[in-house]
Structure formats: structure tokens, C-alpha cells
Scaffold this motif. Sequence first.
Motif, PDB file in Angstrom:
ATOM      1  N   ALA A  85     -10.491   9.246  -3.118  1.00 60.94           N
ATOM      2  CA  ALA A  85      -9.106   8.826  -2.662  1.00 60.94           C
ATOM      3  C   ALA A  85      -8.968   7.763  -2.380  1.00 60.94           C
ATOM      4  CB  ALA A  85      -8.953   9.744  -1.039  1.00 60.94           C
ATOM      5  N   GLU A  86      -7.107   7.478  -2.396  1.00 57.60           N
ATOM      6  CA  GLU A  86      -6.491   6.479  -2.568  1.00 57.60           C
ATOM      7  C   GLU A  86      -6.811   5.649  -1.255  1.00 57.60           C
ATOM      8  OE1 GLU A  86      -4.927   5.182  -5.412  1.00 57.60           O
ATOM      9  OE2 GLU A  86      -5.545   7.226  -6.634  1.00 57.60           O
ATOM     10  N   GLU A  87      -6.235   4.238  -1.248  1.00 58.06           N
ATOM     11  CA  GLU A  87      -5.919   3.433  -0.576  1.00 58.06           C
ATOM     12  C   GLU A  87      -4.755   3.742   0.513  1.00 58.06           C
ATOM     13  OE1 GLU A  87      -6.843  -0.816   0.841  1.00 58.06           O
ATOM     14  OE2 GLU A  87      -4.870  -1.307  -0.989  1.00 58.06           O
ATOM     15  N   GLY A  88      -4.940   3.922   1.561  1.00 60.48           N
ATOM     16  CA  GLY A  88      -2.709   4.141   2.133  1.00 60.48           C
ATOM     17  C   GLY A  88      -2.943   6.212   2.754  1.00 60.48           C
ATOM     18  N   LEU A  89      -3.976   6.635   2.212  1.00 61.60           N
ATOM     19  CA  LEU A  89      -4.052   7.515   2.447  1.00 61.60           C
ATOM     20  C   LEU A  89      -4.192   8.098   4.119  1.00 61.60           C
ATOM     21  CD1 LEU A  89      -4.313  10.685   1.931  1.00 61.60           C
ATOM     22  CD2 LEU A  89      -6.502  10.673   1.639  1.00 61.60           C
ATOM     23  N   VAL A  90      -3.634   8.798   4.733  1.00 61.28           N
ATOM     24  CA  VAL A  90      -3.730   8.799   6.264  1.00 61.28           C
ATOM     25  C   VAL A  90      -3.540  10.543   6.386  1.00 61.28           C
ATOM     26  CG1 VAL A  90      -2.144   8.730   8.658  1.00 61.28           C
ATOM     27  CG2 VAL A  90      -1.554   7.243   6.554  1.00 61.28           C
ATOM     28  N   ILE A  91      -5.012  10.762   7.323  1.00 63.26           N
ATOM     29  CA  ILE A  91      -5.304  11.829   7.914  1.00 63.26           C
ATOM     30  C   ILE A  91      -4.271  12.512   9.189  1.00 63.26           C
ATOM     31  CG2 ILE A  91      -6.936  13.735   8.002  1.00 63.26           C
ATOM     32  CD1 ILE A  91      -6.572  13.499   5.009  1.00 63.26           C
ATOM     33  N   ILE A  92      -3.969  12.910   9.299  1.00 64.27           N
ATOM     34  CA  ILE A  92      -3.332  13.268  11.284  1.00 64.27           C
ATOM     35  C   ILE A  92      -3.210  15.019  11.054  1.00 64.27           C
ATOM     36  CG2 ILE A  92      -1.204  13.046   9.795  1.00 64.27           C
ATOM     37  CD1 ILE A  92      -0.017  12.284  12.410  1.00 64.27           C
ATOM     38  N   THR A  93      -3.991  15.012  12.723  1.00 65.69           N
ATOM     39  CA  THR A  93      -3.785  16.692  12.992  1.00 65.69           C
ATOM     40  C   THR A  93      -3.755  16.402  14.766  1.00 65.69           C
ATOM     41  OG1 THR A  93      -5.571  18.452  13.521  1.00 65.69           O
ATOM     42  CG2 THR A  93      -6.659  16.373  14.484  1.00 65.69           C
ATOM     43  N   LYS A 129      -9.446   0.032   1.411  1.00 68.32           N
ATOM     44  CA  LYS A 129      -9.703  -0.379   0.611  1.00 68.32           C
ATOM     45  C   LYS A 129      -9.826  -1.911   0.068  1.00 68.32           C
ATOM     46  CE  LYS A 129     -10.118   3.919  -1.557  1.00 68.32           C
ATOM     47  NZ  LYS A 129     -10.364   4.792  -3.081  1.00 68.32           N
ATOM     48  N   PRO A 130     -10.566  -2.568   1.844  1.00 70.07           N
ATOM     49  CA  PRO A 130     -10.178  -3.593   1.591  1.00 70.07           C
ATOM     50  C   PRO A 130     -11.282  -4.902   0.942  1.00 70.07           C
ATOM     51  CG  PRO A 130     -11.081  -3.026   3.784  1.00 70.07           C
ATOM     52  CD  PRO A 130     -11.112  -2.016   2.405  1.00 70.07           C
ATOM     53  N   GLY A 131     -11.200  -4.223  -0.318  1.00 73.22           N
ATOM     54  CA  GLY A 131     -12.332  -5.063  -1.430  1.00 73.22           C
ATOM     55  C   GLY A 131     -12.729  -6.828  -1.334  1.00 73.22           C
ATOM     56  N   PHE A 132     -10.981  -7.490  -1.002  1.00 67.59           N
ATOM     57  CA  PHE A 132     -11.136  -8.851  -1.065  1.00 67.59           C
ATOM     58  C   PHE A 132     -12.042  -9.401   0.784  1.00 67.59           C
ATOM     59  CE2 PHE A 132      -7.706  -6.488   1.555  1.00 67.59           C
ATOM     60  CZ  PHE A 132      -7.096  -7.646   2.490  1.00 67.59           C
ATOM     61  N   LEU A 133     -12.496  -8.267   0.894  1.00 74.16           N
ATOM     62  CA  LEU A 133     -12.993  -8.871   2.280  1.00 74.16           C
ATOM     63  C   LEU A 133     -14.240  -9.155   2.562  1.00 74.16           C
ATOM     64  CD1 LEU A 133     -11.116  -7.138   5.489  1.00 74.16           C
ATOM     65  CD2 LEU A 133     -10.600  -9.702   4.803  1.00 74.16           C
ATOM     66  N   ARG A 134     -14.978  -9.905   2.963  1.00 72.85           N
ATOM     67  CA  ARG A 134     -16.577 -10.211   2.892  1.00 72.85           C
ATOM     68  C   ARG A 134     -17.114  -8.683   4.169  1.00 72.85           C
ATOM     69  NH1 ARG A 134     -15.059 -15.468   2.945  1.00 72.85           N
ATOM     70  NH2 ARG A 134     -16.298 -15.892   4.581  1.00 72.85           N
ATOM     71  N   ILE A 144     -15.937  -5.290   1.683  1.00 68.95           N
ATOM     72  CA  ILE A 144     -16.163  -4.057   2.713  1.00 68.95           C
ATOM     73  C   ILE A 144     -15.380  -3.522   1.654  1.00 68.95           C
ATOM     74  CG2 ILE A 144     -14.999  -3.475   4.521  1.00 68.95           C
ATOM     75  CD1 ILE A 144     -15.026  -5.325   5.839  1.00 68.95           C
ATOM     76  N   SER A 145     -15.963  -1.975   1.262  1.00 69.26           N
ATOM     77  CA  SER A 145     -16.073  -0.882  -0.257  1.00 69.26           C
ATOM     78  C   SER A 145     -14.297  -0.495   0.461  1.00 69.26           C
ATOM     79  CB  SER A 145     -16.907   0.224  -0.613  1.00 69.26           C
ATOM     80  OG  SER A 145     -15.999   0.650  -0.643  1.00 69.26           O
ATOM     81  N   TYR A 146     -14.578   0.311   1.753  1.00 66.93           N
ATOM     82  CA  TYR A 146     -14.122   0.866   2.563  1.00 66.93           C
ATOM     83  C   TYR A 146     -13.788   1.146   3.927  1.00 66.93           C
ATOM     84  CZ  TYR A 146     -16.465   5.054   1.679  1.00 66.93           C
ATOM     85  OH  TYR A 146     -17.598   6.090   1.172  1.00 66.93           O
ATOM     86  N   SER A 147     -12.760   0.735   4.751  1.00 66.38           N
ATOM     87  CA  SER A 147     -13.013   1.633   5.572  1.00 66.38           C
ATOM     88  C   SER A 147     -11.536   2.456   6.248  1.00 66.38           C
ATOM     89  CB  SER A 147     -11.999   0.330   6.322  1.00 66.38           C
ATOM     90  OG  SER A 147     -12.148  -0.347   8.118  1.00 66.38           O
ATOM     91  N   ILE A 148     -12.535   2.554   7.314  1.00 66.06           N
ATOM     92  CA  ILE A 148     -11.676   4.432   7.958  1.00 66.06           C
ATOM     93  C   ILE A 148     -11.195   3.841   9.048  1.00 66.06           C
ATOM     94  CG2 ILE A 148     -12.044   6.353   8.772  1.00 66.06           C
ATOM     95  CD1 ILE A 148     -12.900   7.051   5.358  1.00 66.06           C
ATOM     96  N   ILE A 149      -9.781   3.672   9.792  1.00 65.12           N
ATOM     97  CA  ILE A 149      -9.376   2.938  10.820  1.00 65.12           C
ATOM     98  C   ILE A 149      -8.966   4.333  11.153  1.00 65.12           C
ATOM     99  CG2 ILE A 149      -7.253   1.885  11.498  1.00 65.12           C
ATOM    100  CD1 ILE A 149      -7.551   0.874   8.897  1.00 65.12           C
ATOM    101  N   GLY A 150      -9.517   5.181  12.814  1.00 60.93           N
ATOM    102  CA  GLY A 150      -9.291   6.381  13.893  1.00 60.93           C
ATOM    103  C   GLY A 150      -8.154   5.153  14.594  1.00 60.93           C
ATOM    104  N   MET A 185       1.086  -1.148   0.280  1.00 62.49           N
ATOM    105  CA  MET A 185      -0.408   0.270  -0.578  1.00 62.49           C
ATOM    106  C   MET A 185       0.927   0.909   0.098  1.00 62.49           C
ATOM    107  SD  MET A 185      -2.693   0.963   3.392  1.00 62.49           S
ATOM    108  CE  MET A 185      -1.660   0.603   4.477  1.00 62.49           C
ATOM    109  N   ASP A 186       0.246   2.371  -0.514  1.00 60.95           N
ATOM    110  CA  ASP A 186       1.317   3.641  -0.723  1.00 60.95           C
ATOM    111  C   ASP A 186       0.593   4.279   0.663  1.00 60.95           C
ATOM    112  OD1 ASP A 186       3.216   2.815  -3.025  1.00 60.95           O
ATOM    113  OD2 ASP A 186       1.987   3.467  -4.234  1.00 60.95           O
TER     114      ASP A 186
END
Length: 247
Positions: free
Chosen positions: A27-35, A64-69, A126-132, A1-2
Motif C-alpha cells: 500500500a502506498e504512502e498517503g493512502l487514507v481509509i475512511i468509513t 512511511k516515515p523511514g527517515f524517522l528513527r 519507522i517502516s510505516y505508521s497508521i494514523i487513526g 505525499m500523494d
Amino acid sequence: MDLKIVNIESLISTNSYLFDLAGKQDAEEGLVIITDNQTAGKGLGNNTWESQAGKNLTFSILIKPGFLRAEQQFVITQLVSLAILGVCKKILGGDYLKIKWPNDIYAGNKKLAGILIQNIVKGNSISYSIIGIGLNVNQQVFVSDAPNPVSMIQLLGEALDRGSLLDEILNEFDNAYSDFMKIPETIGLDRNFIDNLYGIGESRFFIDKDGRFEGMIVGVNDYGQLLIKKAEGSICVYAYKEVEFEL
Ligand code: BTN
């Protein structure tokens, strides 16, 4: 992942920001938002997340773990919590660091980090996942009524460089996630999660809808629900909010 890290001076919540962004544009997989200054961080349920500006790590990762149900969401929880735990153990050492169900990182009886995962399911995957992730790093005093917070500086006695800590967590997670993508095998993950689960195998008191009872955590199932063996022998299955630990 980039991995692409975007630092924004002040945000209400990195999860909400990334959630909106991921919904609006590609938005691309691997994007990290930090504050450095999260003004109304979100916790599980209706909880909030306290973090003094400039002291801790508060960030969110898009995958974007599309491979996960859809029913495999718990894999994400396992990968993330084990990655954070691994880095914390490297720095702080010790067996007193655990994953407290459903996905907190605990040092002894105190909360060091919290994780908030928001999954967007399309069809059956799972189309995308936001991990906080909120990790208490250099904060010395906690003012909210959050139960038993603790920070790395309090445990270690010295301040840590938050940039390198972020890099270590991201690398650890990226490696584990890439490995899982190559070999989507949950046996090792499950074992690692259980081995590091707070309170496993200990006789303790819990509270569920029927009141206080004595029992023992014996594991989690594939959906991440907690399995508690009651003193009389039955095994009960709990989803989040259905059971509380008496600390
Ligand atoms: C919890 O323990 O209840 C979960 C806390 C998660 C906090 C993090 S901080 C970064 C990200 N943005 C948020 O608004 N929440 C998560």
C-alpha cells in the motif's frame, strides 16, 4: 505525499483495516481509509471509540516515515495533533482548544477528537505508521461511557461539511509532514506542542501509582513522556497510563 482517499461504507475499524492492508500488500504512502460507519472503533489501550454512523470523521492515514528513527515516534504524534488542532481552531476559534496529553484534542474540559497511532518499526526506523483519527463533528448525543465527549456541532451550533473538513485536515497534515521531511527540525514542533498543551503551567491534581498529588505539567520529553513538577519540587516523568488527570 500523494493522498488517495478510499471510502468504505462500513468497517469494524479503519485502523485495523489499514493495518492489515499495509502488512499484506504494498500500500502506498498517503493512502487514507475512511468509513461512515465504524462499528468497533479502537481507542488507546483497551478503549473503544464511539461514533454515530454518518455524523463524524473516522479515518486512518498510512505514512512511511523511514527517515524517522524508532525513538522519534513522538514527532508523528506532534505533527498529527497540531494539524487537527490547527483546523479546529480555524473553524471554532478560541484558546480553549488544546492538545491533552498524550494526544487528544480537547475543547475546554471535553474531548473533541482522539488519535490512535500504530507504528511498525523495522531495524531502527519507522517502516510505516497508521494514523487513526476520530473527530466528533455532527453527533449531538453520545451514548457510551466515554468521558466527556463533545462535537463541533455542539460547540458551533451548526452542522459542518465533513468532506471539506477531511480535506482541510489532510492538507494541513500533509504540509506539516512534507515540511518536516525537508527540514527535520523539532524545535518549532516542540514549542508549538507545549504552547498548546492542556493544563501546562497550571497547578492541578493528578493520580499516579502512589496516589493523588498536586503538581504542574512543565512539558514533555523527546519520547513524548509527560513531565510533572510535584508540589515539593521534584520532576516526575510519566509514560501513558502511568498518570491520570483529575478533571
Ligand atoms: C483515543 O482517544 O483513545 C483514540 C481514538 C482513535 C479513534 C480513531 S477513529 C478512526 C481510527 N480507527 C480506529 O479504530 N480508531 C481510530
